[in-house]
Scaffold this motif. Structure first.
Motif, PDB file in Angstrom:
ATOM      1  N   LEU B  21       0.843  -1.206   0.000  1.00  0.00           N
ATOM      2  CA  LEU B  21       0.000   0.000   0.000  1.00  0.00           C
ATOM      3  C   LEU B  21       0.878   1.256   0.000  1.00  0.00           C
ATOM      4  O   LEU B  21       0.569   2.244  -0.667  1.00  0.00           O
ATOM      5  CB  LEU B  21      -0.926   0.005   1.215  1.00  0.00           C
ATOM      6  N   ALA B  22       1.966   1.198   0.739  1.00  0.00           N
ATOM      7  CA  ALA B  22       2.876   2.350   0.775  1.00  0.00           C
ATOM      8  C   ALA B  22       3.463   2.591  -0.611  1.00  0.00           C
ATOM      9  O   ALA B  22       3.626   3.727  -1.059  1.00  0.00           O
ATOM     10  CB  ALA B  22       3.977   2.121   1.799  1.00  0.00           C
ATOM     11  N   ALA B  23       3.763   1.502  -1.308  1.00  0.00           N
ATOM     12  CA  ALA B  23       4.388   1.634  -2.632  1.00  0.00           C
ATOM     13  C   ALA B  23       3.394   2.143  -3.676  1.00  0.00           C
ATOM     14  O   ALA B  23       3.747   2.928  -4.550  1.00  0.00           O
ATOM     15  CB  ALA B  23       4.950   0.278  -3.070  1.00  0.00           C
ATOM     16  N   HIS B  24       2.122   1.705  -3.577  1.00  0.00           N
ATOM     17  CA  HIS B  24       1.185   2.004  -4.668  1.00  0.00           C
ATOM     18  C   HIS B  24       0.140   3.058  -4.326  1.00  0.00           C
ATOM     19  O   HIS B  24      -0.503   3.598  -5.218  1.00  0.00           O
ATOM     20  CB  HIS B  24       0.499   0.718  -5.130  1.00  0.00           C
ATOM     21  N   GLY B  25      -0.030   3.331  -3.030  1.00  0.00           N
ATOM     22  CA  GLY B  25      -0.879   4.439  -2.591  1.00  0.00           C
ATOM     23  C   GLY B  25      -2.231   4.493  -3.286  1.00  0.00           C
ATOM     24  O   GLY B  25      -3.011   3.535  -3.248  1.00  0.00           O
ATOM     25  N   GLU B  26      -2.506   5.615  -3.918  1.00  0.00           N
ATOM     26  CA  GLU B  26      -3.802   5.868  -4.558  1.00  0.00           C
ATOM     27  C   GLU B  26      -4.149   4.841  -5.625  1.00  0.00           C
ATOM     28  O   GLU B  26      -5.316   4.694  -5.984  1.00  0.00           O
ATOM     29  CB  GLU B  26      -3.783   7.258  -5.229  1.00  0.00           C
ATOM     30  N   ARG B  27      -3.127   4.189  -6.170  1.00  0.00           N
ATOM     31  CA  ARG B  27      -3.387   3.276  -7.280  1.00  0.00           C
ATOM     32  C   ARG B  27      -3.770   1.877  -6.812  1.00  0.00           C
ATOM     33  O   ARG B  27      -4.026   0.997  -7.626  1.00  0.00           O
ATOM     34  CB  ARG B  27      -2.169   3.220  -8.200  1.00  0.00           C
ATOM     35  N   ALA B  28      -3.776   1.683  -5.473  1.00  0.00           N
ATOM     36  CA  ALA B  28      -4.075   0.354  -4.943  1.00  0.00           C
ATOM     37  C   ALA B  28      -5.386   0.358  -4.173  1.00  0.00           C
ATOM     38  O   ALA B  28      -5.792   1.380  -3.620  1.00  0.00           O
ATOM     39  CB  ALA B  28      -2.952  -0.105  -4.028  1.00  0.00           C
ATOM     40  N   ARG B  29      -6.054  -0.789  -4.181  1.00  0.00           N
ATOM     41  CA  ARG B  29      -7.197  -0.994  -3.301  1.00  0.00           C
ATOM     42  C   ARG B  29      -7.012  -2.303  -2.573  1.00  0.00           C
ATOM     43  O   ARG B  29      -6.386  -3.238  -3.075  1.00  0.00           O
ATOM     44  CB  ARG B  29      -8.511  -1.053  -4.098  1.00  0.00           C
ATOM     45  N   VAL B  30      -7.586  -2.332  -1.351  1.00  0.00           N
ATOM     46  CA  VAL B  30      -7.490  -3.530  -0.518  1.00  0.00           C
ATOM     47  C   VAL B  30      -8.712  -4.411  -0.771  1.00  0.00           C
ATOM     48  O   VAL B  30      -9.838  -3.917  -0.805  1.00  0.00           O
ATOM     49  CB  VAL B  30      -7.431  -3.122   0.966  1.00  0.00           C
ATOM     50  N   LEU B  31      -8.467  -5.701  -0.934  1.00  0.00           N
ATOM     51  CA  LEU B  31      -9.552  -6.665  -1.128  1.00  0.00           C
ATOM     52  C   LEU B  31      -9.695  -7.515   0.131  1.00  0.00           C
ATOM     53  O   LEU B  31      -8.744  -8.167   0.563  1.00  0.00           O
ATOM     54  CB  LEU B  31      -9.232  -7.581  -2.319  1.00  0.00           C
ATOM     55  N   ALA B  32     -10.881  -7.490   0.735  1.00  0.00           N
ATOM     56  CA  ALA B  32     -11.157  -8.413   1.856  1.00  0.00           C
ATOM     57  C   ALA B  32     -12.252  -9.360   1.388  1.00  0.00           C
ATOM     58  O   ALA B  32     -11.974 -10.357   0.731  1.00  0.00           O
ATOM     59  CB  ALA B  32     -11.562  -7.624   3.092  1.00  0.00           C
ATOM     60  N   GLY B  33     -13.538  -9.018   1.620  1.00  0.00           N
ATOM     61  CA  GLY B  33     -14.630  -9.867   1.129  1.00  0.00           C
ATOM     62  C   GLY B  33     -14.983  -9.598  -0.325  1.00  0.00           C
ATOM     63  O   GLY B  33     -15.481 -10.468  -1.027  1.00  0.00           O
ATOM     64  N   GLY B  34     -14.738  -8.376  -0.761  1.00  0.00           N
ATOM     65  CA  GLY B  34     -14.932  -8.035  -2.170  1.00  0.00           C
ATOM     66  C   GLY B  34     -16.378  -7.835  -2.587  1.00  0.00           C
ATOM     67  O   GLY B  34     -16.657  -7.647  -3.773  1.00  0.00           O
ATOM     68  N   GLN B  35     -17.318  -7.843  -1.646  1.00  0.00           N
ATOM     69  CA  GLN B  35     -18.727  -7.818  -2.049  1.00  0.00           C
ATOM     70  C   GLN B  35     -19.183  -6.434  -2.524  1.00  0.00           C
ATOM     71  O   GLN B  35     -20.198  -6.321  -3.201  1.00  0.00           O
ATOM     72  CB  GLN B  35     -19.609  -8.318  -0.897  1.00  0.00           C
ATOM     73  N   SER B  36     -18.455  -5.407  -2.166  1.00  0.00           N
ATOM     74  CA  SER B  36     -18.734  -4.080  -2.724  1.00  0.00           C
ATOM     75  C   SER B  36     -17.704  -3.711  -3.787  1.00  0.00           C
ATOM     76  O   SER B  36     -18.051  -3.192  -4.844  1.00  0.00           O
ATOM     77  CB  SER B  36     -18.713  -3.020  -1.614  1.00  0.00           C
ATOM     78  N   LEU B  37     -16.443  -3.989  -3.485  1.00  0.00           N
ATOM     79  CA  LEU B  37     -15.369  -3.555  -4.386  1.00  0.00           C
ATOM     80  C   LEU B  37     -15.432  -4.253  -5.754  1.00  0.00           C
ATOM     81  O   LEU B  37     -15.298  -3.598  -6.794  1.00  0.00           O
ATOM     82  CB  LEU B  37     -14.006  -3.825  -3.719  1.00  0.00           C
TER      83      LEU B  37
END
Lengths: 793, 291
Positions: B21-37
């Protein structure tokens, strides 16, 4: 064969492999169930062809605009993008509605928009690429010039000539009238006149499998093959031939498994024509799988009508006359499924419903607007008209202070055949009996005794009754009685091969209804063979006889089933003659039962179907007795009209503080004449009821003021879910048709026609003490909340 | 409805995830359950270039109830939390609210912490967790920090997390004795996001007087609307119809709901007043029932 279980919880009868007992009438388990449940179905998305490309459409973001240049250069620069086609790249004839009704103007619809876009989502270009994802990447890069025009969204304004014209000649496509009897005299003699308005909601059919097709052009033979998720392969073949310019002999349409359609897949869609043209132009097979967003945005919509009604009553509640004005919002084109009249015309014809009304006048209008075009959807035309009439009767009952069910009952058609004032010949029915049965089952008397405004803090409870008559089993006569001049006949073929297996070929594919099973039951009974000996094939124009209309209008059992019963009878007689030759008996002494031939009075002389088939094909000596021993019978059938009926009742509880409507009970009495397969009938009734409830409480296609879609996903277009429905209660009456083979009538649309009226009437009943009238669906619960709040303060 | 291209990362440890996340910042998103993302990616509304999947990070699926409170890890599924006996006994508001989130198939994948990070002001869990005075534990390149939910939601879809930070867990304190709670919502269909929703938590003193109250409304403002100020008018007396209705009216007046596809702002105010009244009465009744 495995033991079978009926779908009806109360009737958990195990149906063993039937022997001599008739199959027609038995809840035989679906022959396609195991295949489909195991994932062995074959839908459009399962079809792969060598070298196949994937398509994505570029769709108009505007409701109404002049279309300028389409530039695909940036998309073509992407790796994997093979072609970008706009209208000018794919010359063709436009789609046209096919009905011949005087005064109805035509609105040519191109496969890809040219010069003008007329609705948000109209296809403008198509991108072909190595994968759907890459085609979507490409579609984002296609640059299209638009010059936006003011959108025309209000059908009343469109009919009145306001707004820019979508087509030359204005936006009102049709104005006509039905006149029966002397309606002015009836109103002049009336003791009461009750009038109402109703805005029937714009629906989306939302089949689980959205639209889609695979097109392949063979340059050697010149044949175009289209695998398509369609209800009418022959009808689509005809439209493709007309638009593309190939003879029908060189167009093959195949409907594989289809995952729901509900009428939306009756028309030839612009996208399908575009894919066929694109495949020919690019020289490779092309697949288009519509996604859910496209389906909600750009697949045809349904049902929207603006209806004004007026009922004349005598002092005793007798209906004297009915006046109506019906305006259909056709969307952007008079669609090729039939036309812009599909909603208002059908609505007008059935407006008298189950009631004795002789004096009737109805003005019919159809206008184009900048919305996705209207096509059939389960209960086509009838849903809005039925709901408007039943809400009018509710209002009349309240104004006269009489019980709404009894007011209906006193005016019901009760002898048959009965010719309605609009020319429909109701063949048979249980109109009064179905109403009485429904009232008894719901406990109507007790509910009415408990009626009245709710105690503080308690929900308002209401009951709504919605008796219906439904034109079913459309042959050409049924269509004509609904005022369409419309070829609606079928041919079928039954063949027995040398192994003794039976193949029935029909032109009406199934979209999940279970036709294969129902038709096999008719064939097996007709021939006197076992069910598992019969295979039903459908949906391939190169191998199945023509169905001019396809699967629609609750017609498959009556028209195709009737044709198969007649063909089976003929083939059976032939088999018995051949068996008589084989068994050295007279034909009238031989009978086939469960696939075995026996000679009356002589149990020693027996033959199997296989042995008889062997003789038919391979014994030359037979021809001395029977010059044509071929075991193939074709049969044309175009039966007279038939009308199903029944009654839907809803019991609702309304929380007037929040507007939450709870459907406590939903009950249906269905009468579709002779039932072929009660389990399948119950499935049809349940599904249609669920869709009807959706229309009453939830479903609404919405556009913004600029004409862009606001209900373009399933969060916003709210289909009812299993959790929103009570356990549906089903009951049956049986009035066989005197006019059809076996007395069969069609089934499958009643709930979509009658449930919205039942639920709306129940809510109207519940909130009557607040003075709230239901004038549109889905129910605007906030009006109830506001009225309740105003009453408290 | 096919996602735009992205790079997929499946770190095995928190530090590795934080570094991505530090490396990609705004260009990254975190995936947990993924039901919205994931649906948003398929619609190309979200177009991350990098997707950092937490599902292989060991230990993040923890669900621990102790004397101090409840800890719910970033990949603990909603269904797991909803079905937990300790949650049902001590944080029933959470179970009651989760039961209204979509349907079991979605709750089998969806996570509690993910729903908070998604920060939909109309959703159940942000309001319920705020009413329970939760705290988010976040990890970044510089280590961990705690963010009370009162400071966490900053706007629709926006939180106090920086784009290089990762929410590790939700902590909920143990509720005081004689506490009752209620989640009430109006939804158009079972499983829909609510038109309006209310989380109420009421603690009574030994004489049945309201000693402590928390009230949060969903879909009433750009963030879960903390209505403690209005609700504290109930302190020191038994919660009755009149008092609860007055709070309802005050909340409706203070709320800033919007017009959207589910309903109008006017309707939402009407419904909020009713749900607040009912939720407070129900929570007080439940508090009494437990004493």
């Amino acid at each position: 064969m495995q033991p079978l279980r009926s779908s009806e919880g109360s009737a958990s009868t195990l149906v063993e492999a039937p022997g001599a007992a008739p199959l027609v009438g038995a809840p035989v388990a679906r022959l396609d169930a195991a295949r489909l449940l195991r994932g062995q179905g074959r839908y459009i998305a399962d079809i792969e062809r060598a070298g196949m490309l994937h398509a994505c459409f570029v769709r108009s973001p505007h409701a109404h605009a002049r279309l300028g240049a389409v530039d695909g250069a940036a998309a073509l620069a992407l790796e994997g993008v093979v072609a970008v086609f706009a209208a000018a790249d794919l010359p063709h004839q436009p789609l046209l509605d096919s009905v011949r009704i005087e005064g109805l103007r035509k609105t040519p619809q191109p496969a890809l928009a040219s010069e003008r876009v007329r609705f948000h989502g109209e296809p403008v270009a198509v991108v072909l690429a190595s994968s759907r994802a890459r085609a979507e990447d490409g579609a984002e890069l296609v640059r299209v010039e638009y010059e936006p025009l003011a959108p025309v969204l209000d059908p009343e304004a469109a009919a009145a000539g306001a707004g820019p014209d979508l087509f030359e000649g204005g936006n009102l496509l049709y104005r006509g009238e039905i006149v029966a009897g002397d309606v002015e005299a009836a109103f002049a003699a009336a003791d009461h006149v009750v009038s109402a308005r109703y805005h029937g909601n714009r629906y989306a059919a939302v089949p689980m499998e959205a639209r889609g097709c695979v097109a392949e052009h063979d340059p050697g033979s010149g044949e175009l093959t289209l695998w398509c998720s369609t209800q009418g392969p022959h009808q689509l073949r005809r439209r493709l031939s007309q638009t593309i310019g190939l003879p029908e002999s060189h167009v093959r349409v195949i409907a594989p498994d289809v995952g729901g359609a509900f009428g939306q897949k009756i028309p030839a869609h612009a996208e399908e024509v575009a894919i066929a043209l694109a495949a020919r132009a690019v020289g490779r097979p092309v697949r288009w799988i519509e996604d859910r967003l496209e389906n909600l945005l750009a697949a045809p919509h349904a049902k929207e009508q603006l209806i004004e009604t007026e009922l004349a009553l005598a002092a005793d509640g007798t209906f004297l006359g009915l006046r109506a004005r019906i305006l259909g919002d056709a969307g952007a084109y008079s669609h090729n499924s039939t036309s812009a009249l599909i909603e208002p015309y059908l609505s007008a014809g059935l407006m008298p419903g189950v009631y004795r009304i002789r004096d009737y006048r109805c003005e019919i209008l159809a206008a184009v607007t900048n919305k996705s075009p209207v096509a059939p959807y389960r209960g086509v035309g009838w849903t809005a008209g039925h709901t408007a009439r039943e809400l009018l009767i509710e209002k009349a009952a309240r104004q006269l202070g009489v019980d709404p069910a009894q007011l209906r009952r006193r005016n019901m058609v009760d002898s048959f055949p009965y010719e309605s004032c609009t020319g429909m010949l109701y063949d048979s029915g249980s109109y009064v009996a179905s109403l009485d049965r429904a009232l008894a089952e719901i406990g109507y008397e007790e509910l009415r005794r408990e009626g009245g405004p709710p105690a503080a803090g308690q929900p308002a409870v209401g009951v709504g009754v919605s008796p219906y008559v439904e034109p079913t089993g459309w042959g050409s006569d049924g269509a004509l009685q609904s005022r369409w001049s419309f070829a609606s006949h079928d041919s079928v073929r039954i063949e027995i091969d040398p192994s003794g297996a039976v193949t029935a070929a029909v032109g009406t594919p199934s979209q999940g209804q279970g036709h294969e099973t129902m038709l096999a039951q008719i064939v097996a009974d007709g021939l006197g063979v076992e069910l598992d000996r019969v295979r039903v094939v459908s949906g391939d124009t190169s191998g199945t006889p023509i169905s001019t209309a396809g699967t629609r209008a609750s017609r498959t059992a009556v028209v195709v089933g009737g044709a198969l019963a007649l063909a089976a009878e003929e083939l059976r007689a032939k088999l018995e003659r051949i068996a008589a030759y084989l068994l050295d008996a007279e034909p009238d002494q031989v009978r086939i039962e469960a696939g075995r031939f026996a000679v009356a009075g002589d149990s020693a002389r027996e033959a199997t179907l296989r042995e008889v088939a062997e003789v038919a094909f391979y014994d030359p000596a037979l021809r001395a007795r029977l010059p044509d021993p071929s075991l193939s019978v074709s049969r044309f059938h175009d039966p007279p009209a038939s009308y199903a009926n029944g009654c839907v009742v809803a019991l609702v509880a309304v929380d007037v503080e929040t507007g939450a409507v709870t459907l406590r009970r939903l009950l249906s009495v269905e009468d579709c004449g002779t039932v072929v397969n009660p389990a399948l009938v119950d499935g049809q009734v349940r599904g249609a009821l669920a869709q009807g409830v959706g229309g009453a409480l939830l479903e609404q296609v919405r556009y913004g003021a600029d004409g862009t879609m606001l209900s373009g996903d399933l969060r916003r277009y709210k289909l009812p879910k299993a959790t929103d429905l009570p356990a549906i209660e089903l009951h049956h009456e049986c009035s066989p048709s005197p006019f059809t083979v076996n007395g069969m009538k069609g089934v499958g649309e009643s709930g979509a026609i009658a449930a919205p009226g039942a639920v709306a009437a129940a809510v109207a009943d519940a909130v009557a003490h607040l003075g709230v009238e239901i004038e549109s669906l889905p129910i605007d619960t906030d009006r109830i909340v506001a009225a309740a709040a105003a009453e408290r303060s | 409805m096919k996602s735009a291209a992205f790079a997929y990362h499946a770190p095995a440890a928190v530090g590795e995830a934080a570094a991505l996340l530090a490396a990609h910042g705004e260009r990254a998103r975190v995936l947990a359950g993924g039901q919205s993302l994931v649906p948003l990616m398929h619609r190309r509304i979200e177009r991350p270039e990098h997707l950092v999947d937490l599902n292989r990070v060991a230990g993040l699926d923890r669900l621990e109830a102790g004397p101090e409170g409840l800890r719910i890890g970033a990949t603990a599924r909603q269904r797991q939390v909803e079905s937990d006996p300790a949650v049902a006994a001590r944080w029933p508001l959470l179970a009651e609210a989760i039961a209204e989130v979509a349907h079991p198939a979605i709750r089998n994948r969806g996570t509690v912490v993910g729903s908070l990070c998604n920060a939909d002001p109309s959703a159940e869990l942000p309001s319920a967790a705020l009413a329970l005075e939760g705290t988010i534990v976040a990890a970044g390149a510089d280590g961990e920090r705690e963010i009370p939910l009162a400071d966490f939601f900053t706007g629709p879809g926006e939180t106090a997390l920086s784009r290089s930070e990762l929410a590790l867990e939700l902590r909920l304190p143990a509720p005081p004795p004689r506490t009752g709670s209620a989640w009430l919502e109006l939804a158009r269909r079972g499983g829909d996001l609510p038109v309006a929703g209310v989380a109420a938590v009421v603690s009574l003193d030994a004489d049945g007087r309201c000693e402590r109250v928390r009230l949060v409304c969903a879909n009433a403002a750009p963030v879960p609307l903390d209505c403690r100020f209005q609700a504290e008018a109930l302190l020191g007396a038994a919660v009755d119809e009149e008092g609860a209705a007055a709070v309802g009216a005050a909340v409706a007046a203070a709320a800033g709901p919007v017009d959207d596809y589910q309903g109008s702002a006017v309707e939402r105010r009407r419904v909020l007043a009713v749900l607040v009244r009912r939720a407070l009465l129900l929570a007080a009744e439940r508090a009494g029932g437990r004493s």
